[in-house]
Design an enzyme around this catalytic site. Structure first.
Site, short mmCIF file in Angstrom:
data_model
loop_
_atom_site.label_atom_id
_atom_site.label_comp_id
_atom_site.label_asym_id
_atom_site.label_seq_id
_atom_site.Cartn_x
_atom_site.Cartn_y
_atom_site.Cartn_z
NE ARG A 1 32.91 27.59 -5.38
CZ ARG A 1 33.11 28.63 -4.56
NH1 ARG A 1 33.31 28.42 -3.27
NH2 ARG A 1 33.10 29.85 -5.01
CB CYS B 1 44.18 7.81 38.20
SG CYS B 1 45.22 6.37 38.46
CG HIS C 1 60.14 17.50 38.78
ND1 HIS C 1 60.36 18.86 38.86
CD2 HIS C 1 59.79 17.09 40.02
CE1 HIS C 1 60.18 19.25 40.11
NE2 HIS C 1 59.83 18.20 40.84
N GLY D 1 44.05 17.85 -0.03
CA GLY D 1 44.60 17.11 -1.16
C GLY D 1 43.61 16.93 -2.29
CB SER E 1 42.38 3.24 39.59
OG SER E 1 42.57 4.49 38.98
CE1 TYR F 1 38.19 7.21 39.76
CE2 TYR F 1 36.51 5.60 40.35
CZ TYR F 1 37.82 6.06 40.43
OH TYR F 1 38.74 5.37 41.14
CG MET G 1 40.96 20.22 -8.52
SD MET G 1 39.99 19.94 -9.99
CE MET G 1 38.76 21.22 -9.77
CE LYS H 1 32.63 24.10 -1.09
NZ LYS H 1 33.96 23.90 -1.73
NE ARG I 1 33.07 28.58 6.40
CZ ARG I 1 34.18 28.66 5.70
NH1 ARG I 1 34.61 27.63 4.99
NH2 ARG I 1 34.89 29.76 5.68
#
Lengths: 897, 897
Positions: A110, A849, A472, A119, A781, A869, A121, A41, A354
């Protein structure tokens, strides 16, 4: 280029020994690069102030180094002096003084760490109010209600957040005050009632903290800053950092900023805006504005929200200024920004900017537009990196319309993405019948089996009570791109109805499901259309250019139809063609059973020969669709009992009514092949060893199909894959069957046919012994589903439903390892397997795969492991193409660091 | 000490460039250290000749370097010259010449590699015979039958072995000759018949080889040597070396030795002997002798075998000389030797010596005797290294008497060692009843369940048709030291009978089983007694001294009785106390089921409280037996359905006759907890997460028991073990339960109690993430059973029966990985787990508690991995103590290399 950087020591590059930086301090570098020092910030506010010169209320940041010093050795004396100086500068600029009884300066305090973190402040507004300054605010604003309301809220906020007092103690007084005044909203309370409330809140604070409410603004500020610093070590923040792997030593920054008031008068207001339309990506600013209001009034509903375009006639100067600011921000950040601003008496103040959230369609359009926009000049790589898998899911699949209010009936596993609406049917036959008479249908089953596929095909979507993400129902639905929610554990499916708690779903009731989120809704939810925007193809083409030569994308496809769907979506081949589905057709299953039940060699060979015929035809069709692209065919993998009737059903039938001769034979076979742990049983190449000739038959069918394609002028590229290998001699043996069958086929045809032979790596042992195994393999694979099951000792069928939710909730696992590849355990075996495999076979090609092939986070991990791949369901191909490009980009960034 | 070593180059230490060494060549070092050059047999002959000066028929060795040169570049010219020289020296010494037609020299040619190896060409005897020299032998021996028999045999042997001619071609002629002569043994053939046979054999050789049978002894010799060298690369020898990891480049040596004839006359003979009694270890030579006979006559049965002691009056000089030779050999080799010798016309010739095979009892006695024998002076370490696990099994368990001829009825898995004999009973109740009336009983079941334990206890031994080495029957039998054969797949168990093929076993039939070999015999086999010799304790004490501080031995024991059996046998603690067996007692199971079925918190807590009472009493008893020794208690591990009735049985009952209310509840629970892959399901610490308070209850019961022991003046040493961990947060959570329960117990008692907390490492992920997990663990215990199952993807229940036999037979696996720890895959995970665990927790104690803890080969591997102790069944403790000492010795030898 050498340049003085006052925030950073010129020699060591370390932050200087100072703690406080004004937003407009000369940071020497772009403040956004100093997030570690200023927090997110603080860096953002400094960037807007000192780099962009935007009108931001003045203020200063106490850096993370201040927090670290405080946490180590207590409050540093130097910090007090620096804060005093910073306040003095702020007071001088604002022409107001903290705690002043005529024109008091109010500030917000802030937190702002480098990474946003639950969590911690958060915010204390209106700090500086006390018994004296509140009266000055009454004077200056002429609005006693506002002044005392602000004071009361400040005391409660301070008590709750800084002094850690139970919020319900304040709420109780608020409720009583509202009851007494006979009003239903806080804004209905009078000035007197608010003043009274402030007194009561003060009493709560004094009673709980054992000391007076601090009237001195410097004390308020120091306590607020200390509270922010201390909250860094709160249990929730620590737990979050543990989970996310964030260093506990970073500390947080704190920001002190002058308050501005959009509720000062009718020439004031507050707004939120996006620099472009976040819904569809149109390059037109979009937002809401409220006259004479503060941000929190949106919640209270005390003012009317107007579209941003109203500013043009309400505050034309501000509107003009905002347009310039928006262009500035987009050019600077190279992205659509999400803005908060306030107008105080006609003057524009920017409070925050932002990157803005956006829909999938908007993300695609913006990414392409910004590459083509000379003012922004986004690179293609940057454009690619802005699109997420969720964005693609939104444009590829229907979603619940965001305007529909949802009441979730039940939650389950998000098995296949997209939303669907239809009438509930509880068996395949009714689903098919209803679909034929034109109804949209949702098929609801306890679980599905091959008997249900016609009903699944007829349905818009599928819901099951049992089963995990590889059940399935889940596998079939994903394969067809049909939305599905599975494993809805509190769904009880009965005959022609189902029940969730007390709610009964009758046949024909409307049901909606979102397979991306895993939710089921009773009733007919409106769906958002899913016509993919034109930019999708542009982005995917760019993605393909980026990943070309680095990371391929193939599909898991078992049929010609699957293969066609995959090729349409850009698959560069088939990474996994499962041959077992070819055994399950209604006309084939009897032949498969004949093979299993065969009493003698002749019956056995005859069954194999009949299977060969049908498999060959299947392969011809697949090779035709995938012409000139590689097709990896896995030889038969599942345990044989999957082709036999259910043992339990046979036993019950036997007990009830007895069995005929055929059934008795089937029962004996089902008993023989029944397994305690089929996942670890006789399947894969083990079947090949026990059932001589089975694999040879499959190879013959495949290579003969390839020869037929060659004869037809095609370009078949066959890769033969042995499943479940555990040792080098085992693979060498299986390889010898393939080669022998290949020589047999070659002897019958003229054209020479090249093909490669590889293996799945899906047992931990295969990964560990990859150096030996690779000497018999042209490719690996990785079957990451099974590898995950064996590495964790997790049977998906058994642990996903019962265990995954509590394990994730209690932080015992970071992710469901079946969704996101386990980077520590399973991926280490993948890394080991690849490096060992390539140590003896440098030309080894490596793919994966498992289901992880379609998950962006997993694709990034796998690319880091060194795979060539990934292979995934046809409908995940676009997501995989994008994620593969992102992985390649991340890899390059990593590399150049 | 510098010394000339003519066989080894003084500078390079490499063998000199010569190929042929006489047995009495000055090798410079002890020939036994030159096995790589001379082969085992050549080194042995040289050692006897040149070091011990024993009367060995002269001869020479063609070294392995000759073989290597031949295999690389063909027959070396230099080799011919060296052989010529060696033959000349041999002829001079023997006073006979090869192929001489008056007094011909005959020789044997034998292979002899560094390691003995099946598939290598073995022996050609009587080389040098030809059409001329055979006549000279007739002349000199006056025994034409002998001479032509020798010639015929030589031709056949030469044809078969050197020229690779099918043996049946010779056999056919032999059969015809015997038919023609009307005799039934070869020795019945006349001189003429033998001469005729030699001619026919020669014709076979000429027909098959296409050239005359070589008459020139130098040609015979060269061809025999070439055949030996070539056989090094035979398929069988290569396969053997592949399997055993022997280098293919070593090559073999060949030995040429003058023949001596024990069948020369009545002052000749041949014998085999052991320098001590190989049956009981008595220090008295033991053997057989035949007058006027050659070695092969033993098979032919043409002479009468006499005990070695007869030599004292038959050939008193030879007897005296042999006594001296035996003493010399024992002193030199430091071991009992197995001897072959021949007496030719009153003169003793030593043909071979090697370490002799012995029974377990003999091995133990000899080892201890030789340590105490000043002439031999064996070290304790050497004594230990001579005893095998099989030796101990022989003395610890009854065996089939070696004199009983066996007809094996069926084979199964060797589940629990030892032999047993009794009458067959097919259910537990009949077994108990029969046992009560004094019968010895063998319990035969399809498989066993907890309902069968009374019957198992009553039985001498157990046979089951189904189940693997960790089936209920196998685990229980091993735990009780009761012989068992399980998984006898061709055994069909019916009501009151069983069947193997056509053989029916009726109730009460005598049955014998050998659980060490895994065989079942119909009938009553005589058993050899198993009183362990006194030397056992001495050896084990020495073993304990050697392994002290290096490798501990603990027991897997679940009850006080098991613990007592373990402590008796020298266990140094309990490495695995499984608490699930405590849940299975008939009075406890209903409470466990009440806990599983509990509808509300109160029922649940009430059931836990009742379990706590009984578990505490169990723990008190175990801690008392193991006082002052560590007791590692594993919290509940198995899936909950193991405590519920069988789902299948309930379903069948429901279909047949319906269920009552209780059964309906049990059916619902059995369905809910039923798992597809229980091995990978909800068990271990996962249960702890799902069933809050369960582990805390167990810890309370255990720590309260320890407190009670403390109050009674005992010294309880408690280690609490969490099963099936997969992640550090999971173990941290479980640890917090233990600590919390510990604090609760501590608050109720005065005495402080120390205990440690550790985890099983039984998933591959736990091994890979051991560095993180170890930060929450005081100790690891590797569960190598489950780790093996998950690393291979092998469910024991499913693959051991169907898959292991073909996998071992085809060389796809070297060992059954459940018998011998997989050194490549599973052991690598153990090594990784230990090194990673100790990297973050250097004080981490590490044990293993799978079945491998009782297997000597696995113990050696595990010690190499770095474990601190192994834990095994109480009855394996002696074997483990010995194997642990051997592992430590091997480790030291490795280290000092």
């Amino acid at each position: 280029m050498s340049r003085t950087n006052p925030a950073v020591d010129a020699v060591s590059g370390e932050p200087q020994r100072r703690f406080v930086y004004d937003f407009d301090h000369d940071h020497g570098v772009e403040p956004m690069t100093l997030k570690a020092l200023l927090g997110g910030k603080g860096a953002n506010l400094a960037e807007m102030t000192s780099v962009l010169g935007l009108p931001v209320p003045h203020g200063f940041t106490i850096s993370t180094s201040g927090c670290r010093a405080y946490l180590r050795h207590g409050w540093p004396v130097a910090l007090d002096l620096e804060i005093d100086d910073a306040i003095a500068r702020l007071e001088a600029r604002m022409g107001r003084r903290l705690g002043d009884d005529v024109d008091p300066l109010l500030v917000s305090v802030r937190s702002g760490a480098q990474f946003s973190m639950p969590g911690m402040m958060d915010t204390v507004l209106n700090l500086g109010l006390n018994d004296a300054s509140v009266k000055a605010i009454v004077e200056r604003t002429g609005d006693a209600r506002f002044a005392y309301d602000s004071y009361a809220r400040f005391i409660a906020m301070y008590g709750r957040i800084v002094l850690d007092i139970d919020a319900t103690l304040f709420d109780e007084h608020l409720r009583r005050a509202m009851d007494a005044a006979g009003v239903v909203t806080e804004s209905g309370l009078s000035a007197e009632a608010n003043a009274e409330l402030a007194l009561r809140y003060r009493a709560v604070v004094e009673e709980q903290s054992g000391r007076p409410f601090p009237q001195e603004p410097r004390v308020q500020m120091r306590e607020a800053i200390e509270a922010i610093f201390s909250s860094w070590n709160g249990a929730r923040a620590r737990a979050f950092r543990d989970r996310e792997g964030i260093d506990h030593d970073l500390g947080t920054a704190a920001n002190v900023q002058a308050m501005v008031f959009g509720n000062r008068d009718a020439s004031s207001g507050t707004g939120v805006a996006f620099t472009r339309n976040p819904s569809n990506g149109e390059p037109v600013a979009f937002g809401d504005f409220m006259v004479n209001a503060q941000g929190e009034d949106v919640v209270a509903g005390t003012s009317i929200t107007r579209p941003l375009s109203d500013l043009d006639y309400l505050f034309p100067d501000v509107a003009n200024q905002l347009r310039q600011v928006f262009a500035r921000l987009e050019a600077h950040f190279g992205d659509m920004c999400d803005i908060e601003f306030t107008v105080e008496q006609g003057r524009l103040w920017m409070l925050q900017t932002r990157p803005g959230m956006r829909t999938g369609a908007a993300a695609l359009r913006m990414a392409v537009d910004m590459v083509n926009d000379p003012a922004i000049h986004l690179t293609r790589a940057e454009a690619i990196s802005r699109i997420t898998g969720d964005h693609l899911d939104q444009v590829l699949h229907p979603t619940f319309s965001s305007s529909s209010p949802l009441t979730v009936l039940a939650r389950g596993l998000a098995a296949s993405p997209g939303a669907a609406v239809g009438r509930a049917y509880f068996d395949a036959e009714s689903a098919v019948t209803a679909s034929k008479r034109g109804e949209r249908v949702i098929l609801v089953r306890a679980e599905t089996s091959p008997d249900d596929v016609a009903g699944m095909l007829a349905a818009q979507g599928v819901v099951t009570a049992r089963g995990g993400l590889v059940s399935h129902a889940a596998v079939v639905a994903r394969g067809w791109g049909k939305p599905a929610v599975v494993g809805v554990s509190n769904l009880l499916v009965e005959v022609n109805s189902a029940r969730v708690g007390d709610v009964v779903i009758h046949e024909g009731d409307w049901l909606s499901l979102d397979g991306t989120a895993g939710i089921v809704v009773l009733g007919e939810v409106e769906l958002a259309s899913s016509a993919a925007p034109a930019q999708l193809e542009v982005i995917l083409r760019w993605a393909d250019e980026i990943r070309a030569g680095h990371l391929g994308v193939r599909a898991n496809a078992d049929t010609a139809a699957d293969a066609a769907a995959a090729r349409d979506r850009g698959a560069e081949g088939i990474g996994l063609c499962r041959t077992e589905h070819m055994f399950l057709g209604p006309e084939r299953l009897p032949v498969v059973r004949a093979m299993i039940l065969a009493d003698n060699d002749e019956e056995y060979r005859d069954a194999l020969e009949r299977l060969l015929e049908v498999q060959r035809a299947d392969f011809v069709a697949i090779l035709e669709v995938m012409d000139a692209l590689p097709v990896t065919v896995r030889l038969l993998d599942p345990p044989l009992h999957e082709f036999l009737p259910d043992l339990e059903a046979l036993l019950i039938k036997e007990a009830k009514e007895g069995l005929n001769d055929d059934e008795t034979r089937l029962l004996a076979a089902a008993r023989y092949w029944h397994e305690q742990n089929p996942m670890l049983g006789v399947r894969g190449v083990r079947l090949g060893v026990l059932k001589p000739g089975l694999y040879a038959m499959q190879v013959r069918a495949l290579l003969e199909a390839a020869q037929l394609r060659l004869e037809a002028g095609g370009d078949p590229r066959v890769e033969i894959m042995i499943p479940l290998t555990i040792s080098a001699p085992e693979l060498a043996l299986a390889r010898s069957w393939v080669i022998e069958a290949g020589e047999y086929v070659a002897s019958k045809y003229l054209a020479p046919l090249q093909f490669s032979i590889g293996t799945m790596i899906e047992t931990p042992r295969a990964a560990l012994l990859a150096n030996e195994i690779a000497t018999h393999a042209d490719f690996f694979s990785f079957g990451t589903n099974d590898l995950t099951q064996m590495t964790f000792g997790f049977s998906r069928d058994d642990v996903e439903g019962k265990l995954m939710a509590p394990y994730l909730a209690q932080g015992l696992l970071e992710h469901n390892p079946f969704d996101v590849l386990d980077d520590q355990g399973v991926a280490e075996l993948v890394r080991l397997g690849i490096s060992r495999g390539r140590s003896t076979n440098p030309r080894l090609k490596v793919g994966i795969c498992g289901e992880h092939g379609g998950d962006p986070a997993s694709i990034a991990i796998l690319y880091g492991c060194g795979v060539d791949y990934v292979s995934c369901s046809p409908y995940r191909i676009p997501v995989a193409r994008l994620a593969a490009a992102q992985a390649v980009l991340a890899g390059k960034a990593e590399h150049s660091r």
